[in-house]
Design a protein around this motif. Structure first.
Motif, mmCIF file in Angstrom:
data_model
loop_
_atom_site.group_PDB
_atom_site.id
_atom_site.type_symbol
_atom_site.label_atom_id
_atom_site.label_comp_id
_atom_site.label_asym_id
_atom_site.label_seq_id
_atom_site.Cartn_x
_atom_site.Cartn_y
_atom_site.Cartn_z
ATOM 1 N N ARG A 1 -4.349 124.252 2.527
ATOM 2 C CA ARG A 1 -3.422 123.835 3.591
ATOM 3 C C ARG A 1 -2.337 122.916 3.022
ATOM 4 O O ARG A 1 -1.151 123.094 3.290
ATOM 5 C CB ARG A 1 -4.179 123.104 4.704
ATOM 6 N N LYS A 2 -2.762 121.937 2.220
ATOM 7 C CA LYS A 2 -1.809 120.999 1.628
ATOM 8 C C LYS A 2 -0.810 121.728 0.730
ATOM 9 O O LYS A 2 0.398 121.459 0.785
ATOM 10 C CB LYS A 2 -2.548 119.925 0.840
ATOM 11 N N ASP A 3 -1.306 122.665 -0.087
ATOM 12 C CA ASP A 3 -0.414 123.417 -0.969
ATOM 13 C C ASP A 3 0.580 124.247 -0.170
ATOM 14 O O ASP A 3 1.762 124.336 -0.518
ATOM 15 C CB ASP A 3 -1.224 124.332 -1.883
ATOM 16 N N LEU A 4 0.108 124.883 0.890
ATOM 17 C CA LEU A 4 0.989 125.688 1.735
ATOM 18 C C LEU A 4 2.117 124.835 2.312
ATOM 19 O O LEU A 4 3.289 125.222 2.277
ATOM 20 C CB LEU A 4 0.190 126.323 2.880
ATOM 21 N N ILE A 5 1.767 123.669 2.817
ATOM 22 C CA ILE A 5 2.767 122.783 3.409
ATOM 23 C C ILE A 5 3.752 122.302 2.348
ATOM 24 O O ILE A 5 4.971 122.273 2.567
ATOM 25 C CB ILE A 5 2.088 121.599 4.117
ATOM 26 N N ASP A 6 3.231 121.941 1.174
ATOM 27 C CA ASP A 6 4.093 121.463 0.092
ATOM 28 C C ASP A 6 5.095 122.538 -0.343
ATOM 29 O O ASP A 6 6.245 122.232 -0.678
ATOM 30 C CB ASP A 6 3.249 121.040 -1.114
ATOM 31 N N ILE A 7 4.665 123.788 -0.359
ATOM 32 C CA ILE A 7 5.544 124.882 -0.779
ATOM 33 C C ILE A 7 6.521 125.269 0.323
ATOM 34 O O ILE A 7 7.722 125.475 0.073
ATOM 35 C CB ILE A 7 4.705 126.117 -1.193
ATOM 36 N N LEU A 8 6.031 125.363 1.552
ATOM 37 C CA LEU A 8 6.831 125.930 2.640
ATOM 38 C C LEU A 8 7.756 124.929 3.326
ATOM 39 O O LEU A 8 8.874 125.275 3.721
ATOM 40 C CB LEU A 8 5.914 126.564 3.681
ATOM 41 N N GLU A 9 7.311 123.694 3.474
ATOM 42 C CA GLU A 9 8.086 122.734 4.269
ATOM 43 C C GLU A 9 9.502 122.502 3.719
ATOM 44 O O GLU A 9 10.471 122.471 4.495
ATOM 45 C CB GLU A 9 7.333 121.412 4.391
ATOM 46 N N PRO A 10 9.690 122.352 2.402
ATOM 47 C CA PRO A 10 11.062 122.150 1.906
ATOM 48 C C PRO A 10 11.982 123.349 2.148
ATOM 49 O O PRO A 10 13.198 123.203 2.141
ATOM 50 C CB PRO A 10 10.859 121.923 0.399
ATOM 51 N N ARG A 11 11.391 124.522 2.365
ATOM 52 C CA ARG A 11 12.185 125.736 2.565
ATOM 53 C C ARG A 11 12.264 126.143 4.036
ATOM 54 O O ARG A 11 12.902 127.143 4.381
ATOM 55 C CB ARG A 11 11.570 126.896 1.769
ATOM 56 N N ALA A 12 11.617 125.384 4.895
ATOM 57 C CA ALA A 12 11.493 125.780 6.307
ATOM 58 C C ALA A 12 12.850 125.781 7.002
ATOM 59 O O ALA A 12 13.652 124.859 6.845
ATOM 60 C CB ALA A 12 10.537 124.837 7.027
#
Length: 218
Positions: free
Chosen positions: A101-112
């Protein structure tokens, strides 16, 4: 070659299995921004369903993507580069769904962003229903034989689900082999398998068997 008739410390391996009836979570996403919010809110069973449940061949997903999030990002948003990043997130020991979950957020949030996808992502959760099988291993020989014949749902429960859901710190096979027989090297070799890279439980089974046969029959 190991003494395959050895019973070690006499600890039995009793095989259980589980299936995972889907539960509608009421969470949906139309954009990457909404997907990130859904990932933050989803319970651990929903993350398990979308990240690790695709190991079952009955959970239809293209082989190039190892989880539902990556597949949706590629097909609905058309961002194959980002989909590959999400598909490459490790699920190996000792990681759990919360680490993913943490990795997903770290990857996706800056590109959201608010770009609307071609289809909605519908978050599905589940509740494992666990049941005891009739399979019991008393020796290494029995264990090696049973790994080849137990239901796939038993294989995944012991090797993947319990650990990634945080029920145990390690897969049950490695734990038993080390605790009962002192087979640390075999246990560590199994622990290096990353279940997040599989979309077919029988391929996982074959890889587990290869390690066991190579290290126990040498």
């Amino acid at each position: 070659m190991m003494d395959l008739d050895s019973k070690g410390k006499g600890i039995l391996f009793e095989f259980y299995a589980a299936y995972y009836p889907p539960v509608y979570s009421k969470l949906k996403a139309r954009s990457l921004k909404e997907l990130v919010e859904g990932i933050k809110k989803a319970d651990k069973y929903s993350l398990f369903y979308h990240i690790f449940h695709p190991i079952f061949s009955s959970h239809l997903i293209p082989e190039e993507y190892s989880n539902d999030f990556a597949h949706w990002i590629a097909e609905s948003l058309g961002d194959k580069e980002l989909a590959e990043l999400v598909s490459d997130i490790s699920g190996s020991e000792p990681r759990t769904v919360e680490d993913v979950r943490k990795d997903l957020i770290d990857i996706l949030e800056p590109r959201a962003n608010d770009t609307i996808g071609l289809s909605e992502f519908v978050f599905v959760s589940c509740r494992p229903i666990i049941y005891k099988t009739n399979y019991v291993a008393r020796s290494l020989a029995e264990f090696l034989d049973l790994i080849q014949t137990i239901p796939a749902r038993s294989l995944v429960w012991h090797f993947v689900a319990k650990r990634v859901l945080g029920i145990t710190r390690r897969n049950d096979f490695s734990e038993w082999l080390e605790t009962n027989f002192g087979l640390t090297e075999v246990a560590e070799a199994l622990s290096r398998i990353d279940p997040q890279t599989y979309v077919n439980e029988e391929i996982l089974r074959k890889d587990i068997i290869k390690i066991l046969e190579r290290m126990l029959l040498k």
